[in-house]
Design a protein around this motif. Structure first.
Motif, PDB file in Angstrom:
ATOM      1  N   ASP A  24       0.975  -1.179   0.033  1.00  0.00           N
ATOM      2  CA  ASP A  24       0.072  -0.100  -0.033  1.00  0.00           C
ATOM      3  C   ASP A  24       0.834   1.262   0.107  1.00  0.00           C
ATOM      4  OD1 ASP A  24      -2.299  -1.558   0.565  1.00  0.00           O
ATOM      5  OD2 ASP A  24      -1.493  -1.982   2.319  1.00  0.00           O
ATOM      6  N   ALA A  25       1.931   0.997   0.631  1.00  0.00           N
ATOM      7  CA  ALA A  25       3.040   2.158   0.637  1.00  0.00           C
ATOM      8  C   ALA A  25       4.654   1.724   0.778  1.00  0.00           C
ATOM      9  CB  ALA A  25       2.810   2.727   1.966  1.00  0.00           C
ATOM     10  N   VAL A  26       5.217   2.723   0.448  1.00  0.00           N
ATOM     11  CA  VAL A  26       6.608   2.321   0.173  1.00  0.00           C
ATOM     12  C   VAL A  26       7.752   3.541   0.816  1.00  0.00           C
ATOM     13  CG1 VAL A  26       8.394   1.853  -1.599  1.00  0.00           C
ATOM     14  CG2 VAL A  26       5.940   1.422  -2.125  1.00  0.00           C
ATOM     15  N   VAL A  27       8.521   2.946   1.397  1.00  0.00           N
ATOM     16  CA  VAL A  27       9.661   3.576   2.031  1.00  0.00           C
ATOM     17  C   VAL A  27      10.893   3.580   1.131  1.00  0.00           C
ATOM     18  CG1 VAL A  27      11.133   4.543   4.004  1.00  0.00           C
ATOM     19  CG2 VAL A  27       8.808   3.526   4.438  1.00  0.00           C
ATOM     20  N   VAL A  28      11.256   4.811   0.296  1.00  0.00           N
ATOM     21  CA  VAL A  28      12.385   4.821  -0.531  1.00  0.00           C
ATOM     22  C   VAL A  28      13.705   5.132   0.068  1.00  0.00           C
ATOM     23  CG1 VAL A  28      13.111   5.187  -2.899  1.00  0.00           C
ATOM     24  CG2 VAL A  28      10.837   4.737  -2.458  1.00  0.00           C
ATOM     25  N   THR A  29      14.746   4.290   0.266  1.00  0.00           N
ATOM     26  CA  THR A  29      15.649   5.151   0.857  1.00  0.00           C
ATOM     27  C   THR A  29      17.084   4.926  -0.361  1.00  0.00           C
ATOM     28  OG1 THR A  29      16.502   3.132   1.985  1.00  0.00           O
ATOM     29  CG2 THR A  29      14.962   4.344   3.270  1.00  0.00           C
ATOM     30  N   THR A  30      17.823   5.939  -0.068  1.00  0.00           N
ATOM     31  CA  THR A  30      19.174   5.898  -0.915  1.00  0.00           C
ATOM     32  C   THR A  30      20.116   6.905  -0.243  1.00  0.00           C
ATOM     33  OG1 THR A  30      19.849   6.529  -2.991  1.00  0.00           O
ATOM     34  CG2 THR A  30      18.339   8.113  -2.069  1.00  0.00           C
ATOM     35  N   PRO A  31      21.307   6.397  -0.300  1.00  0.00           N
ATOM     36  CA  PRO A  31      22.408   7.344   0.050  1.00  0.00           C
ATOM     37  C   PRO A  31      22.956   8.253  -1.093  1.00  0.00           C
ATOM     38  CG  PRO A  31      23.415   5.320  -0.741  1.00  0.00           C
ATOM     39  CD  PRO A  31      21.920   5.003  -0.515  1.00  0.00           C
ATOM     40  N   VAL A  32      23.275   9.336  -0.822  1.00  0.00           N
ATOM     41  CA  VAL A  32      23.422  10.275  -1.870  1.00  0.00           C
ATOM     42  C   VAL A  32      24.817   9.829  -2.543  1.00  0.00           C
ATOM     43  CG1 VAL A  32      24.015  12.621  -2.723  1.00  0.00           C
ATOM     44  CG2 VAL A  32      22.334  12.293  -0.656  1.00  0.00           C
ATOM     45  N   TYR A  33      24.884   9.598  -3.909  1.00  0.00           N
ATOM     46  CA  TYR A  33      26.310   9.408  -4.591  1.00  0.00           C
ATOM     47  C   TYR A  33      26.523  10.323  -5.741  1.00  0.00           C
ATOM     48  CZ  TYR A  33      26.869   4.816  -2.313  1.00  0.00           C
ATOM     49  OH  TYR A  33      27.358   3.585  -1.616  1.00  0.00           O
ATOM     50  N   LYS A  34      27.404  11.009  -5.846  1.00  0.00           N
ATOM     51  CA  LYS A  34      27.683  11.787  -6.752  1.00  0.00           C
ATOM     52  C   LYS A  34      26.429  12.817  -6.954  1.00  0.00           C
ATOM     53  CE  LYS A  34      31.332   9.612  -8.147  1.00  0.00           C
ATOM     54  NZ  LYS A  34      32.274   9.532  -7.148  1.00  0.00           N
ATOM     55  N   ALA A  35      25.885  13.543  -5.853  1.00  0.00           N
ATOM     56  CA  ALA A  35      24.913  14.449  -6.013  1.00  0.00           C
ATOM     57  C   ALA A  35      23.525  13.937  -6.382  1.00  0.00           C
ATOM     58  CB  ALA A  35      25.336  15.700  -6.765  1.00  0.00           C
ATOM     59  N   ALA A  36      23.167  12.750  -6.347  1.00  0.00           N
ATOM     60  CA  ALA A  36      22.104  11.932  -6.856  1.00  0.00           C
ATOM     61  C   ALA A  36      21.602  10.562  -5.889  1.00  0.00           C
ATOM     62  CB  ALA A  36      22.074  11.646  -8.471  1.00  0.00           C
ATOM     63  N   TYR A  37      20.627   9.993  -6.144  1.00  0.00           N
ATOM     64  CA  TYR A  37      20.380   8.789  -5.597  1.00  0.00           C
ATOM     65  C   TYR A  37      21.460   7.537  -6.101  1.00  0.00           C
ATOM     66  CZ  TYR A  37      17.233   8.520  -9.578  1.00  0.00           C
ATOM     67  OH  TYR A  37      16.928   8.464 -11.069  1.00  0.00           O
ATOM     68  N   SER A  38      21.575   6.513  -5.473  1.00  0.00           N
ATOM     69  CA  SER A  38      22.489   5.533  -5.866  1.00  0.00           C
ATOM     70  C   SER A  38      21.927   4.934  -7.349  1.00  0.00           C
ATOM     71  CB  SER A  38      22.460   4.313  -4.723  1.00  0.00           C
ATOM     72  OG  SER A  38      21.463   3.581  -4.901  1.00  0.00           O
ATOM     73  N   GLY A  39      23.183   4.590  -7.779  1.00  0.00           N
ATOM     74  CA  GLY A  39      22.787   3.827  -9.159  1.00  0.00           C
ATOM     75  C   GLY A  39      22.326   2.581  -8.921  1.00  0.00           C
ATOM     76  N   LEU A  40      22.274   1.729  -7.766  1.00  0.00           N
ATOM     77  CA  LEU A  40      21.715   0.593  -7.573  1.00  0.00           C
ATOM     78  C   LEU A  40      20.265   0.671  -7.529  1.00  0.00           C
ATOM     79  CD1 LEU A  40      22.108  -2.311  -6.588  1.00  0.00           C
ATOM     80  CD2 LEU A  40      22.525  -1.701  -4.155  1.00  0.00           C
ATOM     81  N   LEU A  41      19.767   1.740  -7.081  1.00  0.00           N
ATOM     82  CA  LEU A  41      18.319   2.319  -7.011  1.00  0.00           C
ATOM     83  C   LEU A  41      17.938   2.328  -8.633  1.00  0.00           C
ATOM     84  CD1 LEU A  41      15.710   2.772  -5.500  1.00  0.00           C
ATOM     85  CD2 LEU A  41      16.357   5.185  -5.243  1.00  0.00           C
ATOM     86  N   LYS A  42      18.696   3.136  -9.371  1.00  0.00           N
ATOM     87  CA  LYS A  42      18.196   3.348 -10.518  1.00  0.00           C
ATOM     88  C   LYS A  42      18.127   2.273 -11.465  1.00  0.00           C
ATOM     89  CE  LYS A  42      17.353   6.729 -13.856  1.00  0.00           C
ATOM     90  NZ  LYS A  42      16.439   5.948 -14.557  1.00  0.00           N
TER      91      LYS A  42
END
Ligand SMILES: Cc1cc2nc3c(=O)[nH]c(=O)nc-3n(C[C@H](O)[C@H](O)[C@H](O)COP(=O)(O)O)c2cc1C
Length: 351
Positions: free
Chosen positions: A69-87
């Motif tokens: 129903d809901a999602v918590v999306v977390t990321t470390p900041v890498y190179k001023a953006a979200y992580s490549g793994l998330l992408k």
């Protein structure tokens, strides 16, 4: 109750972002929700990088998201953006994979220069995936996250208070409730009441302490679950007391005492809501407990606090408690930190 998926997207172990997520997850669970984690670094790398959305492990992760129903999306900041793994993972999802879902975005980063990363980088891609309500989210500076060997995380107040607020706002959306606003408390309008720990007014205090202790100490045991002493120890007939401060219909702070010996009451369950810290409520709780102890004929207060509660130790020192340990030594090397305070005679006479 809702089903909430969490996306963990740091390649690192240990991960500060995961520590923040773990803290938030405990709060979601304390509200009775089912939380299903998706840890992206545990997915098979080759199908992720080759865009094989039909690989069983990738499809299973996508199915967890779809069912939530809901999602918590977390990321470390890498190179001023979200992580490549998330992408790479998001790229494998169907176009509107987040359709109608409430989303809480959280990021950790090393520099305040990238504090807006959620808004300029993450939010657009979540919108593109059709997310329903995207919460305010929060960026936590990694220097505000203290990880301990063997587990446990201590968040500085600069991080824990806003994180609490955005989590509460997310929960309010998920649960269809009103958000409780924070703000300055008018101390004159704060009412102290004596209750029993089983009373519903005490529930916010007890559930928040369980989240805080299990998160800071990284374990679930009788101390972090508050089962180390029976609740009946705080009943008046056992020589105990349970005090709450109420403001605007909410429980904003509280604490309890129990019989330690004939002359000594032990202070337990000290708590102030994250929405109302640093406004003198902890001092007021201690004063109310001292009065309750005097009413019950005790001559002194005794307490121990854990080494990962620097704000609590500061409060006890400011309230006139004497440390019964060497304050120059690293608290982690001591364990439980004992304090005592004699109850002034005037208070005992007044009672
Ligand atoms: C490859 C790499 C790039 C990073 N780039 C940034 C950055 O551009 N901005 C920033 O604020 N922090 C940056 N950091 C710091 C991390 O975002 C920060 O330490 C984060 O808390 C790490 O989270 P983790 O322990 O979950 O991996 C970078 C770290 C790494 C390893």
């Amino acid at each position: 109750m809702a089903t909430i998926a969490t996306l963990s997207s740091s390649p690192s172990v240990p991960s500060r972002t995961d520590a923040v997520l773990d803290h938030v997850t405990k709060r979601l669970i304390s509200h009775g929700h089912t939380v299903t984690p998706i840890v992206l670094r545990d997915l098979p790398a080759e199908p992720l990088l080759r865009g094989q959305a039909d690989h069983p492990a990738i499809a299973a992760a996508a199915a967890v998201l779809e069912a939530a129903d809901a999602v918590v999306v977390t990321t470390p900041v890498y190179k001023a953006a979200y992580s490549g793994l998330l992408k790479v993972f998001l790229d494998l999802l169907p176009q509107y994979a987040l359709k109608g879902k409430t989303v809480l975005p959280l990021a950790t980063g090393g520099t305040p220069a990238h504090v807006l990363v959620i808004d300029y980088a993450l939010r657009p891609v979540l919108t593109s995936l059709g997310a329903g309500a995207i919460g305010q989210g929060w960026f936590v500076l990694s220097s505000h996250i203290h990880l301990y060997d063997g587990g446990g995380v201590l968040l500085d107040q600069a991080a824990s208070v806003p994180l609490y607020q955005v989590t509460e706002a997310f929960l309010a959306t998920v649960e269809g409730e009103q958000v409780i606003e924070s703000g300055p408390v008018q101390l004159a309008a704060v009412e102290a009441i004596r209750v029993r720990p089983e009373d519903p007014e005490a529930a916010p205090l007890l559930s928040d302490l369980v989240v805080e202790y299990s998160s800071r100490y990284g374990r679930i045991n009788e101390n972090t679950q508050l089962t180390e002493v029976p609740a009946s120890d705080f009943h008046v007939e056992s020589g105990g007391a349970f005090v709450l401060l109420r403001y605007g219909g909410q429980t904003v702070a509280g604490g309890a005492i129990r019989r330690y010996d004939d002359e000594t009451a032990e202070v337990k369950r000290m708590w102030t809501s994250h929405l109302h810290r640093r406004q003198g409520l902890g001092r007021r709780v201690l004063a109310e407990l001292e009065a309750a102890a005097a009413d019950l004929g005790y001559r002194r207060l005794y307490l121990t606090t854990g080494p990962r509660q620097p704000e609590a130790a500061g409060l006890y020192l400011a309230a006139g408690f004497e440390p019964q340990f060497d304050t120059s030594v690293d608290p982690e090397s001591i364990g439980p930190l004992p304090f005592t305070k004699e109850i002034p005679v005037a208070l005992k006479v007044a009672s």
